[in-house]
Design a protein around this motif. Structure first.
Motif, PDB file in Angstrom:
ATOM      1  N   VAL A   1       0.857  -1.181   0.000  1.00 54.92           N
ATOM      2  CA  VAL A   1       0.000   0.000   0.000  1.00 54.92           C
ATOM      3  C   VAL A   1       0.895   1.233   0.000  1.00 54.92           C
ATOM      4  CG1 VAL A   1      -1.784   1.297   1.218  1.00 54.92           C
ATOM      5  CG2 VAL A   1      -1.790  -1.215   1.298  1.00 54.92           C
ATOM      6  N   THR A   2       0.827   2.014  -1.060  1.00 49.69           N
ATOM      7  CA  THR A   2       1.644   3.229  -1.134  1.00 49.69           C
ATOM      8  C   THR A   2       0.888   4.399  -0.519  1.00 49.69           C
ATOM      9  OG1 THR A   2       0.848   3.609  -3.393  1.00 49.69           O
ATOM     10  CG2 THR A   2       2.969   2.508  -3.142  1.00 49.69           C
ATOM     11  N   GLU A   3       1.635   5.244   0.182  1.00 48.44           N
ATOM     12  CA  GLU A   3       1.053   6.393   0.870  1.00 48.44           C
ATOM     13  C   GLU A   3       1.708   7.701   0.429  1.00 48.44           C
ATOM     14  OE1 GLU A   3       1.391   5.675   5.060  1.00 48.44           O
ATOM     15  OE2 GLU A   3       0.048   3.952   5.022  1.00 48.44           O
ATOM     16  N   GLY A   4       2.176   7.739  -0.807  1.00 50.51           N
ATOM     17  CA  GLY A   4       2.799   8.957  -1.317  1.00 50.51           C
ATOM     18  C   GLY A   4       4.064   9.291  -0.546  1.00 50.51           C
ATOM     19  N   ALA A   5       4.178  10.544  -0.140  1.00 54.34           N
ATOM     20  CA  ALA A   5       5.376  11.006   0.555  1.00 54.34           C
ATOM     21  C   ALA A   5       5.568  10.326   1.907  1.00 54.34           C
ATOM     22  CB  ALA A   5       5.313  12.516   0.747  1.00 54.34           C
ATOM     23  N   ALA A   6       4.491   9.737   2.451  1.00 52.46           N
ATOM     24  CA  ALA A   6       4.567   9.088   3.767  1.00 52.46           C
ATOM     25  C   ALA A   6       5.199   7.703   3.706  1.00 52.46           C
ATOM     26  CB  ALA A   6       3.181   9.006   4.396  1.00 52.46           C
ATOM     27  N   GLY A   7       5.438   7.173   2.521  1.00 52.16           N
ATOM     28  CA  GLY A   7       6.084   5.867   2.395  1.00 52.16           C
ATOM     29  C   GLY A   7       5.131   4.786   1.949  1.00 52.16           C
ATOM     30  N   CYS A   8       5.272   3.586   2.498  1.00 54.61           N
ATOM     31  CA  CYS A   8       4.435   2.462   2.083  1.00 54.61           C
ATOM     32  C   CYS A   8       4.294   1.447   3.209  1.00 54.61           C
ATOM     33  CB  CYS A   8       5.013   1.785   0.836  1.00 54.61           C
ATOM     34  SG  CYS A   8       6.629   1.010   1.103  1.00 54.61           S
ATOM     35  N   ARG A   9       3.229   0.657   3.113  1.00 52.54           N
ATOM     36  CA  ARG A   9       3.022  -0.479   4.012  1.00 52.54           C
ATOM     37  C   ARG A   9       3.141  -1.761   3.208  1.00 52.54           C
ATOM     38  NH1 ARG A   9      -2.641   0.326   5.710  1.00 52.54           N
ATOM     39  NH2 ARG A   9      -2.679   2.121   4.312  1.00 52.54           N
ATOM     40  N   TYR A  10       3.506  -2.835   3.871  1.00 52.01           N
ATOM     41  CA  TYR A  10       3.643  -4.121   3.193  1.00 52.01           C
ATOM     42  C   TYR A  10       2.977  -5.219   4.014  1.00 52.01           C
ATOM     43  CZ  TYR A  10       7.568  -4.500   6.496  1.00 52.01           C
ATOM     44  OH  TYR A  10       8.337  -4.523   7.631  1.00 52.01           O
ATOM     45  N   TYR A  11       2.415  -6.189   3.290  1.00 50.93           N
ATOM     46  CA  TYR A  11       1.707  -7.294   3.922  1.00 50.93           C
ATOM     47  C   TYR A  11       2.085  -8.596   3.233  1.00 50.93           C
ATOM     48  CZ  TYR A  11      -1.289  -3.456   5.552  1.00 50.93           C
ATOM     49  OH  TYR A  11      -1.765  -2.280   6.110  1.00 50.93           O
ATOM     50  N   THR A  12       2.513  -9.583   4.001  1.00 46.67           N
ATOM     51  CA  THR A  12       2.723 -10.937   3.491  1.00 46.67           C
ATOM     52  C   THR A  12       1.995 -11.892   4.439  1.00 46.67           C
ATOM     53  OG1 THR A  12       4.688 -11.553   4.788  1.00 46.67           O
ATOM     54  CG2 THR A  12       5.063 -10.222   2.798  1.00 46.67           C
ATOM     55  N   LYS A  13       2.072 -13.180   4.147  1.00 45.23           N
ATOM     56  CA  LYS A  13       1.435 -14.164   5.043  1.00 45.23           C
ATOM     57  C   LYS A  13       2.118 -14.188   6.407  1.00 45.23           C
ATOM     58  CE  LYS A  13      -0.274 -17.422   1.550  1.00 45.23           C
ATOM     59  NZ  LYS A  13       0.202 -16.765   0.323  1.00 45.23           N
ATOM     60  N   GLU A  14       3.406 -13.844   6.438  1.00 44.51           N
ATOM     61  CA  GLU A  14       4.201 -13.999   7.653  1.00 44.51           C
ATOM     62  C   GLU A  14       4.395 -12.714   8.447  1.00 44.51           C
ATOM     63  OE1 GLU A  14       4.939 -17.014   8.520  1.00 44.51           O
ATOM     64  OE2 GLU A  14       4.197 -17.833   6.630  1.00 44.51           O
ATOM     65  N   PHE A  15       4.375 -11.576   7.781  1.00 36.26           N
ATOM     66  CA  PHE A  15       4.669 -10.327   8.489  1.00 36.26           C
ATOM     67  C   PHE A  15       4.066  -9.125   7.762  1.00 36.26           C
ATOM     68  CE2 PHE A  15       8.430 -11.719   6.046  1.00 36.26           C
ATOM     69  CZ  PHE A  15       8.470 -10.730   5.081  1.00 36.26           C
ATOM     70  N   LYS A  16       4.016  -8.017   8.471  1.00 37.56           N
ATOM     71  CA  LYS A  16       3.550  -6.746   7.879  1.00 37.56           C
ATOM     72  C   LYS A  16       4.292  -5.609   8.554  1.00 37.56           C
ATOM     73  CE  LYS A  16      -0.496  -6.015  10.889  1.00 37.56           C
ATOM     74  NZ  LYS A  16      -0.554  -7.248  11.681  1.00 37.56           N
ATOM     75  N   GLY A  17       4.329  -4.438   7.904  1.00 39.04           N
ATOM     76  CA  GLY A  17       5.035  -3.309   8.488  1.00 39.04           C
ATOM     77  C   GLY A  17       4.931  -2.085   7.606  1.00 39.04           C
ATOM     78  N   LYS A  18       5.708  -1.071   7.944  1.00 37.63           N
ATOM     79  CA  LYS A  18       5.716   0.182   7.178  1.00 37.63           C
ATOM     80  C   LYS A  18       7.144   0.652   6.982  1.00 37.63           C
ATOM     81  CE  LYS A  18       4.043   4.927   6.922  1.00 37.63           C
ATOM     82  NZ  LYS A  18       3.025   5.906   7.283  1.00 37.63           N
ATOM     83  N   VAL A  19       7.413   1.212   5.793  1.00 42.91           N
ATOM     84  CA  VAL A  19       8.694   1.840   5.490  1.00 42.91           C
ATOM     85  C   VAL A  19       8.410   3.312   5.230  1.00 42.91           C
ATOM     86  CG1 VAL A  19      10.680   1.919   3.932  1.00 42.91           C
ATOM     87  CG2 VAL A  19       9.644  -0.285   4.528  1.00 42.91           C
ATOM     88  N   GLU A  20       9.050   4.172   5.997  1.00 40.57           N
ATOM     89  CA  GLU A  20       8.802   5.603   5.885  1.00 40.57           C
ATOM     90  C   GLU A  20       9.254   6.143   4.528  1.00 40.57           C
ATOM     91  OE1 GLU A  20       7.149   7.468   7.986  1.00 40.57           O
ATOM     92  OE2 GLU A  20       6.862   5.805   9.403  1.00 40.57           O
ATOM     93  N   GLY A  21       8.593   7.212   4.101  1.00 37.59           N
ATOM     94  CA  GLY A  21       8.946   7.846   2.841  1.00 37.59           C
ATOM     95  C   GLY A  21      10.160   8.747   2.983  1.00 37.59           C
ATOM     96  N   ILE A  22      10.570   9.304   1.860  1.00 41.00           N
ATOM     97  CA  ILE A  22      11.712  10.222   1.819  1.00 41.00           C
ATOM     98  C   ILE A  22      11.211  11.562   1.305  1.00 41.00           C
ATOM     99  CG2 ILE A  22      13.994  10.641   0.816  1.00 41.00           C
ATOM    100  CD1 ILE A  22      14.244   7.583   0.501  1.00 41.00           C
ATOM    101  N   LYS A  23      11.506  12.614   2.036  1.00 45.24           N
ATOM    102  CA  LYS A  23      11.012  13.935   1.668  1.00 45.24           C
ATOM    103  C   LYS A  23      11.613  14.400   0.343  1.00 45.24           C
ATOM    104  CE  LYS A  23      10.057  15.576   6.362  1.00 45.24           C
ATOM    105  NZ  LYS A  23      10.364  16.605   7.393  1.00 45.24           N
ATOM    106  N   ALA A  24      10.750  15.008  -0.457  1.00 41.57           N
ATOM    107  CA  ALA A  24      11.199  15.551  -1.747  1.00 41.57           C
ATOM    108  C   ALA A  24      10.295  16.709  -2.131  1.00 41.57           C
ATOM    109  CB  ALA A  24      11.159  14.471  -2.826  1.00 41.57           C
TER     110      ALA A  24
END
Length: 370
Positions: A275-298
């Motif tokens: 799931v992309t959140e624009g400048a805020a980064g993205c979330r990820y989902y698999t069968k085993e784990f989920k999380g978020k990676v912060e975006g990079i300001k531009a």
């Protein structure tokens, strides 16, 4: 013969003896050098995963000045676009192996698009040219924050007229990853060609990658869009979706609620949902784990193609490591790299002209995360 109007890069089109066009960069282009584009064969010593991108390729006309309506725009810059083509170029710019499959008009814009693919080392052998339909055009309104609105000229355009019999079956079977959107599902005959291509790819053992890339004005209705996008949902191995698309597909549910994502959008055969959140980064989902990676300001100039740049990056990483989705650490690294690609892309106008190289992304990450 030179095309009229503005362009994201100065060009001339020279007709060859066979009636096709040669795409030549002028002396005022990058690094100030004159350069003819030619398709460069990749080294046979290094086996790279082939990623075939299926769907539309078109011309985006982007206003020179942001924050004005199409009617008030004083001029436009011409840029190649179309989500699947953007992804293919994004992959190639990063050093990956990509092919584009779709249809354009047998016209100057169509030839120009083919030459842009050649210049970017994208295999265009699956590209078809329609003598009876024009290459699609899209006029893009840029708000002051870089977000866009679209007005399309494609009634009908060549991309909608791809027939199943025109598919390059051997190219599909060679693919390690087969990527597509939903725009090619809107009308026949392209819808049937799209479904047939997916079936060939699946039977050949390809990973199926899906970015719905919702463009509501192109669908007959919101209900048709929802049904069309979801009609192939459960066949994909990888899905990238935006917050807005979650809200649309779930009928207004909270796009930030993990339970909504997992219960309504994650399916048993899915390896990775992003799931992309624009400048805020993205979330990820698999069968085993989920999380978020912060975006990079531009500083956003034009967000056109940012999502496609992101997808190209994650598919290129996946192509180098088919078990990427099983290792959270490696996946997070790949998603951070993809976020950086998106952040670099929004700093220039146009989609394909803004796609970054691996070297540019590495340098950007070094500067922003050090």
């Amino acid at each position: 013969m030179a095309p009229t109007g503005c362009s994201c890069f100065p060009v001339t089109l020279e007709r060859s003896k066979k009636g096709s066009f040669k795409f030549v960069r002028s002396s005022s282009s990058v690094a100030g050098s004159s350069k003819s584009f030619s398709f460069k064969k990749r080294s046979t010593q290094e086996k790279k995963a082939l990623i075939v991108c299926f769907g539309e390729m078109l011309i985006d006309f982007v206003p020179i000045t942001a924050g004005v309506s199409l009617a008030d725009a004083e001029g436009f810059k011409k840029a190649a676009g179309g989500a699947p083509a953007n992804v293919a170029v994004g992959i190639s710019r990063l050093g990956g192996s990509a092919a584009f499959m779709g249809k354009v008009g047998k016209d100057e814009f169509g030839y120009m698009l083919a030459d842009i693919l050649k210049e970017n080392n994208v295999d265009y052998s699956g590209m078809r040219f329609d003598p009876n339909a024009r290459t699609a055009l899209a006029f893009v309104t840029l708000r002051s924050d870089g977000e866009r609105e679209f007005m399309f000229y494609r009634n009908p355009s060549a991309d909608k007229l791809l027939h199943e019999k025109e598919l390059d079956v051997n190219l599909i079977k060679k693919a390690d990853i087969f990527h597509y959107g939903s725009i090619s599902l809107i009308e026949e005959p392209c819808r049937s060609a799209h479904l047939a291509a997916m079936d060939i790819a699946k039977k050949a053992g390809c990973i199926l990658s899906y970015d719905p890339n919702l463009r509501l004005p192109l669908w007959p209705s919101a209900e048709a869009a929802q049904q069309g996008i979801m009609s192939i949902w459960n066949q994909a191995d990888i899905i990238k979706i935006s917050e807005e698309e979650i809200e649309f597909l779930t009928g207004g549910d909270d796009p930030y609620d993990d339970d909504v994502v997992m219960k309504k959008l994650y399916h048993p055969n899915l390896k990775l949902l992003i799931v992309t959140e624009g400048a805020a980064g993205c979330r990820y989902y698999t069968k085993e784990f989920k999380g978020k990676v912060e975006g990079i300001k531009a500083d956003a100039v034009d967000t056109t193609g940012a999502g496609d740049s992101f997808v190209g990056a994650i598919l290129n990483s996946w192509g180098s490591d088919l078990n990427l989705y099983k290792d959270e650490k490696r996946l997070r690294e790949a998603l951070l790299f993809a976020n950086a690609c998106g952040a670099l892309t929004v700093q220039k106008k146009g989609a394909i002209p803004a796609m970054p190289t691996k070297e540019a992304v590495d340098q950007f990450l070094h500067q922003t995360t050090a």
